[in-house]
Design a protein around this motif. Structure first.
Motif, PDB file in Angstrom:
ATOM      1  N   ILE B  82      52.939  22.017  83.467  1.00 20.92           N
ATOM      2  CA  ILE B  82      51.515  22.296  83.619  1.00 20.92           C
ATOM      3  C   ILE B  82      50.692  21.020  83.478  1.00 20.92           C
ATOM      4  O   ILE B  82      49.795  20.754  84.284  1.00 20.92           O
ATOM      5  N   ILE B  83      50.985  20.207  82.458  1.00 22.72           N
ATOM      6  CA  ILE B  83      50.120  19.044  82.206  1.00 22.72           C
ATOM      7  C   ILE B  83      50.370  17.944  83.238  1.00 22.72           C
ATOM      8  O   ILE B  83      49.423  17.303  83.694  1.00 22.72           O
ATOM      9  N   PHE B  84      51.618  17.741  83.667  1.00 19.11           N
ATOM     10  CA  PHE B  84      51.836  16.767  84.759  1.00 19.11           C
ATOM     11  C   PHE B  84      51.046  17.196  85.996  1.00 19.11           C
ATOM     12  O   PHE B  84      50.420  16.375  86.663  1.00 19.11           O
ATOM     13  N   PHE B  85      51.077  18.498  86.286  1.00 19.04           N
ATOM     14  CA  PHE B  85      50.353  18.961  87.478  1.00 19.04           C
ATOM     15  C   PHE B  85      48.840  18.780  87.278  1.00 19.04           C
ATOM     16  O   PHE B  85      48.118  18.402  88.203  1.00 19.04           O
ATOM     17  N   GLU B  86      48.385  19.041  86.045  1.00 17.11           N
ATOM     18  CA  GLU B  86      46.950  18.873  85.781  1.00 17.11           C
ATOM     19  C   GLU B  86      46.508  17.415  85.893  1.00 17.11           C
ATOM     20  O   GLU B  86      45.381  17.131  86.299  1.00 17.11           O
ATOM     21  N   MET B  87      47.408  16.506  85.541  1.00 17.59           N
ATOM     22  CA  MET B  87      47.085  15.086  85.728  1.00 17.59           C
ATOM     23  C   MET B  87      46.888  14.791  87.220  1.00 17.59           C
ATOM     24  O   MET B  87      45.970  14.063  87.613  1.00 17.59           O
ATOM     25  N   ALA B  88      47.766  15.408  88.047  1.00 20.02           N
ATOM     26  CA  ALA B  88      47.609  15.247  89.503  1.00 20.02           C
ATOM     27  C   ALA B  88      46.262  15.822  89.948  1.00 20.02           C
ATOM     28  O   ALA B  88      45.558  15.222  90.780  1.00 20.02           O
ATOM     29  N   VAL B  89      45.891  16.965  89.364  1.00 22.03           N
ATOM     30  CA  VAL B  89      44.596  17.590  89.710  1.00 22.03           C
ATOM     31  C   VAL B  89      43.444  16.645  89.335  1.00 22.03           C
ATOM     32  O   VAL B  89      42.486  16.479  90.095  1.00 22.03           O
ATOM     33  N   LEU B  90      43.552  16.004  88.168  1.00 22.56           N
ATOM     34  CA  LEU B  90      42.468  15.100  87.735  1.00 22.56           C
ATOM     35  C   LEU B  90      42.363  13.888  88.668  1.00 22.56           C
ATOM     36  O   LEU B  90      41.263  13.458  89.011  1.00 22.56           O
ATOM     37  N   TYR B  91      43.505  13.327  89.090  1.00 21.34           N
ATOM     38  CA  TYR B  91      43.448  12.194  90.031  1.00 21.34           C
ATOM     39  C   TYR B  91      42.907  12.633  91.384  1.00 21.34           C
ATOM     40  O   TYR B  91      42.295  11.848  92.102  1.00 21.34           O
ATOM     41  N   PHE B  92      43.138  13.900  91.748  1.00 22.70           N
ATOM     42  CA  PHE B  92      42.619  14.405  93.026  1.00 22.70           C
ATOM     43  C   PHE B  92      41.116  14.690  92.908  1.00 22.70           C
ATOM     44  O   PHE B  92      40.322  14.280  93.769  1.00 22.70           O
ATOM     45  N   ALA B  93      40.739  15.384  91.831  1.00 21.45           N
ATOM     46  CA  ALA B  93      39.326  15.780  91.691  1.00 21.45           C
ATOM     47  C   ALA B  93      38.432  14.586  91.382  1.00 21.45           C
ATOM     48  O   ALA B  93      37.235  14.611  91.679  1.00 21.45           O
ATOM     49  N   PHE B 163      40.657  10.145  79.672  1.00 20.03           N
ATOM     50  CA  PHE B 163      39.621   9.107  79.540  1.00 20.03           C
ATOM     51  C   PHE B 163      39.388   8.418  80.888  1.00 20.03           C
ATOM     52  O   PHE B 163      38.259   8.078  81.242  1.00 20.03           O
ATOM     53  N   GLN B 164      40.483   8.232  81.618  1.00 22.94           N
ATOM     54  CA  GLN B 164      40.381   7.602  82.936  1.00 22.94           C
ATOM     55  C   GLN B 164      39.539   8.481  83.872  1.00 22.94           C
ATOM     56  O   GLN B 164      38.773   7.962  84.696  1.00 22.94           O
ATOM     57  N   PHE B 165      39.686   9.787  83.731  1.00 24.32           N
ATOM     58  CA  PHE B 165      38.895  10.709  84.566  1.00 24.32           C
ATOM     59  C   PHE B 165      37.399  10.570  84.218  1.00 24.32           C
ATOM     60  O   PHE B 165      36.549  10.537  85.118  1.00 24.32           O
TER      61      PHE B 165
END
Lengths: 49, 575
Positions: B82-93, B163-165
C-alpha cells in the motif's frame, strides 16, 4: 482590492497545505495521543490480591 | 541552448494528456509501483495459505508457519504494498499533475532505497523466524532488533517522500505551474500526505522505543504501546482511504468524463478527513480497560462520525459525478441509462465502480456499526474485524489501485496493457472474490469465531469449545471467496509484470487506431457537449439515479445497524 481578498476564506484555508498539516497533527495528537497518554499514566496501581 | 536541451532531457510531454512529465518523478513512479506489485505477490501467496489454514476442513499449515505467514501477510499488504503504491501516487499527483519539476530528485532515490532496505530487512526477519509477532507486534512479544530497525528505515524513507510532496506544492506555486487552487485530485493526495505524516510520526514514536526495548535498553508499557501503535496501524489505513478516494475522482474523470459536482463540498469532506479520520485508531482500544468512556466515545463516535460523513459525501459525489458526466454525453433516459451505458468493459471504470460499492456498502456499513462502543463488545477480536478491513482495504483500496494501474501502464510506463481480455475480467474476479470472502468472515465473526486463531476447534483445550454449525458453511464461503480473490490478484500481477517488462510500447498509430490494451479513457473519450436538449435535461433532472442508489445504501445501513443492536440485546438480556 487585491485578488487575495476576493478568494473566500474557506478556499484560502484549503489553499494552505501547511496550515492543514498543522491542524491535522494538533487535533490527532491532542484528542487521541496526549489525552490517551494522560488517561493511561493516571491509572492507579493495581492492588495485588 | 544548453539549458534548453537540459530542460528537454528532464521532461517529456505526454501525447495523451499533454502534461509535461518530469522524468525523475516518472522513474520514481515506476520503481515504487513495481516494488508495490512484488510486495503484493508476497502478501497474496501468504493470503492463500492463511485462508486455506483458517478453513478448518483444509487446515493446511502448522501453527508456526501460520503465524509467520500471518505476520508477512499483514506487513506486505497493509504496509509495504500500500505505501509503495501511495508513494507512486504522490509522485504522480505532485510533479505530474501540477506540471512541475520534482524538487530534490536525488532525495527521491535515497528515500526509495531506505524503503526497499527496510522492506527487505523486515521480510528477512519474518521468514527466518525471528519475528513471529504478527502485524501488531504487541509486547511482550518481541522480535529481533533488525525487524524494528527495518520498519524504522522504511518509515523514515516514506516520511521523507511526504516532505518531498509538500516541497513540490511549494515549487509548483512559486513557479506558477497552475492557476488558482490545486486540482481536486491533488488536494486528495495532499490529504493522504498529511494523514501519512501523522501516521509515520506515531510510527517513529513507538518503533524507536520498541527497537531500544528489543536491545534491552528500556522497558515497554504494553498499554502505551497499544495506544501509540494504533496511531500508526490504523491511521496507515486512513492514508489509503484518502488516496483511493482521490483515485476515484481521477478515474471518474478519465474513464467516462465524470464531473465534480461541487469542488467546495468535496474539499470540505477532505478537510474532515484531515481533522478527524485518524482518531478511528481508538476503535482498537474500545475494550481496553485503561481508557475512560469519554476518550473512547469522543474518538470513536462524536469526532469520528465527521470523518464518516466525509466518506458518505465522497460516496455520493463520485457516482453522482459519473452520472452527470454520462448524462452530459446524452445518456439521459430514465434513472439508470447512464449506469447501463457506462464503460463496464474498461477495467479502470469497473475497478473504480466496484471499489466504491464494496468500500461503501460492505466496508463502511460494517465499520461504523462495529465501531460503536456498545456493539463493539460483541464484535471485538472476532473474525468480523478482518472481514470488515478486507472489504475496505482490499475491496476498496487495493481494487482502486489496480484500476488506476490500467491507466498508469499506458500513460506512465507507455506500454499497452498485456492480456487485455483478462484485464477486463480481472476487477470483477478480484472484487467478487474479496466480497464473498469478506461476507464469510463477517458471518463467522457474528457467530463468535475469533480472529487470528490458528485452530478454532481448540483441540487439546481444557474446556470444549463449539460453534454454531453454520460456521462450517461460512468457512467454506470464506475459503472459496479467498481462492477467487487470489486468482484475481494473481491475474493482476501477471498482467502488470508482463506489461512492464515485455509489453508493447504505445505508439501514435496505436492511439489513432484504437489498438488493444489501451483503455477507452486513453483512446477516445467523447468530448463533453455543453449545449443541446440533453444538456438542459441533464441539468433539470440532476443525479436522480445516484440519489436512489444512496437511498438503498441507507436502508442497508439502518437494517445492519439495528440488527446488531438486536443481537446485542440477546447477549445482555434483562429480566
Amino acid at each position: 482590492m487585491s485578488t487575495n481578498q476576493e478568494v473566500p476564506l474557506g478556499q484560502r484555508l484549503c489553499d494552505s497545505p501547511f496550515l492543514l498539516l498543522i491542524a491535522g497533527i494538533v487535533v490527532m495528537f491532542a484528542f487521541y495521543t496526549i489525552w490517551g497518554l494522560i488517561e493511561v499514566l493516571n491509572l492507579p496501581q493495581a492492588t495485588l490480591p | 541552448m544548453n539549458s534548453i536541451s537540459n530542460l528537454a532531457a528532464k521532461f517529456r510531454t505526454c501525447p495523451v494528456t499533454g502534461l509535461k512529465v518530469d522524468r525523475t518523478a516518472e522513474n520514481l513512479i515506476k520503481v515504487n509501483a513495481v516494488v508495490a506489485v512484488v510486495c503484493l505477490l508476497l502478501g497474496a501467496v501468504a493470503a492463500l495459505l492463511i485462508v486455506l489454514t483458517r478453513w478448518q476442513a483444509v487446515h493446511l499449515l502448522p501453527a508456526e508457519w501460520y503465524y509467520r505467514l500471518l505476520t508477512s501477510h499483514g506487513l506486505n499488504m497493509l504496509i509495504f504494498f500500500i505505501i509503495f503504491f501511495e508513494m507512486a501516487v504522490l509522485y504522480f499527483a505532485g510533479p505530474v499533475l501540477l506540471n512541475c519539476r520534482l524538487p530534490a530528485p536525488k532525495l527521491g532515490w535515497v528515500n526509495f532505497g531506505l524503503m526497499v532496505i527496510g522492506m527487505i530487512m523486515v521480510n528477512t526477519m519474518v521468514y527466518t523466524g525471528k519475528a513471529d509477532v504478527t502485524f501488531t507486534s504487541y509486547p511482550p512479544l518481541m522480535a529481533d532488533p533488525m525487524y524494528y530497525l527495518g520498519i524504522i528505515l522504511f518509515a523514515v524513507g516514506a516520511l521523507l517522500v511526504t516532505f518531498q510532496f509538500m516541497a513540490t506544492l511549494v515549487v509548483a506555486k512559486k513557479e506558477k505551474t497552475y492557476e488558482g487552487s490545486i486540482p481536486l485530485v491533488v488536494f486528495g493526495a495532499l490529504t493522504a500526505n498529511i494523514i501519512a505524516i501523522i501516521t509515520l510520526l506515531h510510527g517513529a514514536l513507538i518503533f524507536i522505543p520498541a527497537f531500544l526495548w528489543s536491545l534491552g535498553l528500556m522497558n515497554m508499557d504494553p498499554q502505551i504501546y497499544r495506544l501509540v501503535f494504533w496511531g500508526l496501524g490504523h491511521s496507515s489505513q486512513q492514508i489509503n482511504v484518502a488516496a483511493h478516494v482521490a483515485i476515484w475522482y481521477l478515474l471518474a474523470g478519465l474513464t467516462c468524463g465524470g464531473v465534480v459536482l461541487s469542488e467546495k463540498v468535496s474539499r470540505a469532506a477532505y478537510v474532515l478527513y484531515i481533522l478527524f479520520i485518524s482518531m478511528a485508531s481508538a476503535h482498537h482500544l474500545l475494550v481496553d480497560p485503561g481508557f475512560g468512556p469519554a476518550w473512547k466515545v469522543w474518538n470513536t463516535s462524536y469526532a469520528m462520525y465527521l470523518a464518516v460523513l466525509a466518506s458518505m459525501i465522497h460516496g455520493f459525489t463520485v457516482p453522482a459525478g459519473v452520472e452527470m458526466g454520462l448524462r452530459l454525453r446524452g445518456y439521459t433516459n430514465g434513472l439508470f441509462e447512464w449506469l447501463r451505458k457506462a464503460p463496464w468493459g474498461d477495467p479502470g471504470f469497473s475497478g473504480m465502480a466496484l471499489s466504491v460499492v464494496i468500500f461503501g456498502f460492505m466496508g463502511g456499513i460494517t465499520g461504523v456499526t462495529i465501531g460503536t462502543e456498545q456493539i463493539n463488545i460483541i464484535a471485538h477480536n472476532t473474525l468480523r474485524i478482518p472481514g470488515h478491513f478486507h472489504v475496505t482495504v482490499v475491496g476498496g483500496t487495493a481494487l482502486a489501485f489496480m484500476a488506476v494501474t490500467y491507466y498508469v501502464l499506458p500513460l506512465i510506463f507507455q506500454k499497452r496493457v498485456a492480456f487485455w481480455g483478462l484485464a477486463k475480467l480481472q476487477p470483477y474476479l478480484f472484487g467478487i472474490g474479496i466480497s464473498i470472502m469478506g461476507m464469510g468472515m463477517i458471518f463467522q465473526g457474528i457467530f463468535g469465531v475469533p480472529r487470528r486463531h490458528w485452530d478454532i476447534t481448540f483441540s487439546g483445550a481444557l474446556f470444549p469449545v463449539e460453534f454454531h454449525p453454520a460456521v462450517t458453511f461460512f468457512q467454506a464461503v470464506m475459503g472459496i471467496g479467498g481462492i477467487i480473490a487470489f486468482t484475481g490478484a494473481l491475474a493482476f500481477i501477471l498482467i502488470a509484470v508482463v506489461t512492464v517488462f515485455f509489453g508493447k510500447t504505445v505508439t501514435e498509430a496505436d492511439l489513432k487506431s484504437g489498438a488493444s490494451g489501451l483503455p477507452q479513457g486513453v483512446l477516445k473519450l467523447p468530448p463533453q457537449v455543453h449545449t443541446g436538449a440533453h444538456v438542459v435535461k441533464a441539468h433539470e433532472t440532476g443525479a436522480r439515479g445516484t440519489v436512489v442508489l444512496v437511498g438503498i445504501f441507507f436502508v442497508c445501513f439502518v437494517l445492519y445497524y439495528f440488527t446488531n443492536w438486536k443481537i446485542l440485546s440477546f447477549l445482555w438480556k434483562v429480566g
